[in-house]
Scaffold this active site. Structure first.
Site, mmCIF file in Angstrom:
data_model
loop_
_atom_site.group_PDB
_atom_site.id
_atom_site.type_symbol
_atom_site.label_atom_id
_atom_site.label_comp_id
_atom_site.label_asym_id
_atom_site.label_seq_id
_atom_site.Cartn_x
_atom_site.Cartn_y
_atom_site.Cartn_z
ATOM 1 N N HIS A 130 0.840 -1.209 0.000
ATOM 2 C CA HIS A 130 0.000 0.000 0.000
ATOM 3 C C HIS A 130 0.874 1.258 0.000
ATOM 4 O O HIS A 130 0.612 2.208 -0.758
ATOM 5 C CB HIS A 130 -0.907 -0.011 1.235
ATOM 6 C CG HIS A 130 -1.618 1.276 1.494
ATOM 7 N ND1 HIS A 130 -2.920 1.523 1.088
ATOM 8 C CD2 HIS A 130 -1.216 2.418 2.130
ATOM 9 C CE1 HIS A 130 -3.273 2.728 1.460
ATOM 10 N NE2 HIS A 130 -2.266 3.307 2.088
ATOM 11 N N GLU A 131 1.912 1.271 0.824
ATOM 12 C CA GLU A 131 2.780 2.448 0.887
ATOM 13 C C GLU A 131 3.572 2.626 -0.407
ATOM 14 O O GLU A 131 3.796 3.753 -0.861
ATOM 15 C CB GLU A 131 3.728 2.334 2.086
ATOM 16 C CG GLU A 131 3.032 2.264 3.430
ATOM 17 C CD GLU A 131 2.057 3.414 3.669
ATOM 18 O OE1 GLU A 131 2.274 4.503 3.107
ATOM 19 O OE2 GLU A 131 1.076 3.220 4.402
ATOM 20 N N HIS A 134 1.488 4.428 -2.901
ATOM 21 C CA HIS A 134 1.521 5.885 -2.740
ATOM 22 C C HIS A 134 2.733 6.479 -3.468
ATOM 23 O O HIS A 134 2.626 7.532 -4.105
ATOM 24 C CB HIS A 134 1.591 6.258 -1.262
ATOM 25 C CG HIS A 134 0.265 6.269 -0.573
ATOM 26 N ND1 HIS A 134 -0.816 6.968 -1.048
ATOM 27 C CD2 HIS A 134 -0.155 5.661 0.576
ATOM 28 C CE1 HIS A 134 -1.851 6.806 -0.227
ATOM 29 N NE2 HIS A 134 -1.472 6.015 0.759
ATOM 30 N N GLU A 204 -6.259 7.263 -0.697
ATOM 31 C CA GLU A 204 -6.169 6.034 0.102
ATOM 32 C C GLU A 204 -6.842 4.871 -0.610
ATOM 33 O O GLU A 204 -6.323 3.755 -0.631
ATOM 34 C CB GLU A 204 -6.804 6.254 1.480
ATOM 35 C CG GLU A 204 -5.989 7.115 2.425
ATOM 36 C CD GLU A 204 -4.600 6.565 2.664
ATOM 37 O OE1 GLU A 204 -4.466 5.346 2.913
ATOM 38 O OE2 GLU A 204 -3.637 7.345 2.589
#
Length: 317
Positions: A130-131, A134, A204
Site C-alpha cells: 500500500h505504501e 503511494h 487512500e
C-alpha cells in the site's frame, strides 16, 4: 476514476483560490499570496521526506540490520516497478506506517515497531505494498500541490481579514464590499481544508487497490487494516498528536478519537476500505508474484527480533 476525482478536487481548490482572490484584493493580492505560499510549500516539497521522518523519530534500517523487512520492501518494489526506497523504523507501539518522498527515486517507507509485532508476514506485505502504491502514484506530489493551494487560500484570507478595508477599496474593490472579505476569510480556509482532506481520502482508496495488485492478495491488506484500525486510542502516538498535519501520510489515522468516515476525516472508514478489498479479492484469480514467494505456513514476523521501547539492540537496529 480516482485520478479523475483527484483532478476535480484540485480544480475545486483552484476555483476557491481564484474566488477568494477576486473577493478580497483582485489580481494583485492573489498573486502576492500565491508567490509567498508557493515559496513556503516549495521548501516543504523539497524537504518533506526528511521533515516527516524526523518528526516521528524514524531510524533508517539496512539489509544488514533488518534483513527480513528490507528483503520484503525490495521484492515488493520490484513487483511495483520501483527502485527500492529507503526503509525506516519508528519505535512506537501504535501499529502504523507511511510513505514519503517527492518522487519514486526519492521514496521512503517507514513502519512502526508496533506494526511489526502485530501483523503476520503476509499482512505486513500488504501494508508495505500500500505504501509503495503511494510512491508509485506520486501521491506526495499531489498532496503538496493541494497544500500549496490551501496555503495560498489561507494567506489571502488572512490578508483580507487584517487589511480588508484597504483591499475592498481603490482599483481592486470587490463588488460585495467588506462583508465579502469577512465571509471569505472565515469560510475559505475551511473549504480548502475540506477539499484537501477529500483528496487524501481519495488517494487512500487508490493506494489500497494498487497495493493489492502489487502484493497479489487483497485480503492481506484487508486483514492488516482490520487488526490495526482503532489502535490510535489504545496506543497514542505523541509525535502525530504534536504534528496533526502529517496524519494523512499514515495508512490509518494516527490521531486518537477520529475514526469516523465524516467529511472532516483524513482517512476513509476502515470498514469501507475492507469491503472494497473484499470485493476486489473476488475478482482476483490466482496469487500474485510476491504471494508466490511467501511460504504457506509463514507465521508472524519473529517478535524477538523487533525492538521495543525498552530494548533498542538487535538485528532491526
Amino acid at each position: 476514476m480516482n485520478y479523475f476525482k483527484t483532478a476535480l478536487l484540485l480544480a475545486a481548490m483552484t476555483a476557491i483560490f481564484m474566488g477568494v482572490g477576486f473577493l478580497i484584493g483582485g489580481a494583485t493580492g492573489a498573486l502576492i499570496a500565491l508567490v509567498v505560499a508557493a515559496g513556503m510549500n516549495a521548501f516543504a516539497f523539497w524537504n518533506s521526506d526528511s521533515l516527516a521522518l524526523a518528526a516521528h523519530g524514524a531510524r533508517p534500517v539496512t539489509r544488514a540490520s533488518a534483513p527480513e523487512l528490507y528483503a520484503m520492501v525490495e521484492q515488493l518494489s520490484q513487483n511495483a516497478g520501483l527502485p527500492t526506497p529507503k526503509v525506516y523504523l519508528i519505535d512506537q507501539a501504535q501499529p502504523n506506517a507511511f510513505a514519503t518522498g517527492r518522487s519514486p527515486e526519492k521514496g521512503a517507507v517507514a513502519v512502526t515497531s508496533g506494526l511489526m509485532r502485530m501483523l503476520s508476514q503476509e499482512e505486513l506485505a500488504g501494508v508495505i505494498a500500500h505504501e509503495l502504491a503511494h510512491i508509485k502514484n506520486r501521491d506526495t506530489l499531489i498532496m503538496t500541490v493541494a497544500a500549496t493551494i490551501a496555503g495560498a487560500i489561507s494567506m489571502i484570507a488572512n490578508f483580507g481579514l487584517f487589511f480588508g478595508s484597504a483591499a475592498s477599496s481603490g482599483e481592486n474593490r470587490n463588488p460585495l464590499g467588506f462583508v465579502a472579505v469577512i465571509v471569505a476569510a472565515i469560510l475559505a480556509p475551511m473549504a480548502a481544508m475540506l477539499v484537501q482532506m477529500l483528496i487524501s481520502r481519495t488517494r487512500e482508496y487508490a493506494a489500497d487497490r494498487m497495493g493489492a495488485e502489487i502484493c497479489g492478495e487483497p485480503m492481506w491488506l484487508a486483514g492488516a487494516l482490520a487488526k490495526i484500525s482503532g489502535q490510535a486510542q489504545a496506543h497514542e502516538m505523541m509525535s502525530a498528536e504534536r504534528d496533526p498535519g502529517s496524519a494523512h501520510l499514515f495508512i490509518v489515522n494516527p490521531l486518537s478519537g477520529r475514526r469516523m468516515d465524516s467529511l472532516f476525516a483524513t482517512h476513509p472508514a476502515t470498514e469501507n476500505r475492507i469491503a472494497a478489498l473484499k470485493e476486489m479479492a473476488k475478482q482476483f484469480g490466482g496469487r500474485g508474484s510476491y504471494a508466490a514467494r511467501i511460504d504457506e505456513d509463514a507465521g508472524p514476523v519473529e517478535r524477538s527480533r523487533i525492538p521495543t521501547t525498552r530494548r533498542r539492540g538487535g538485528p532491526w537496529g
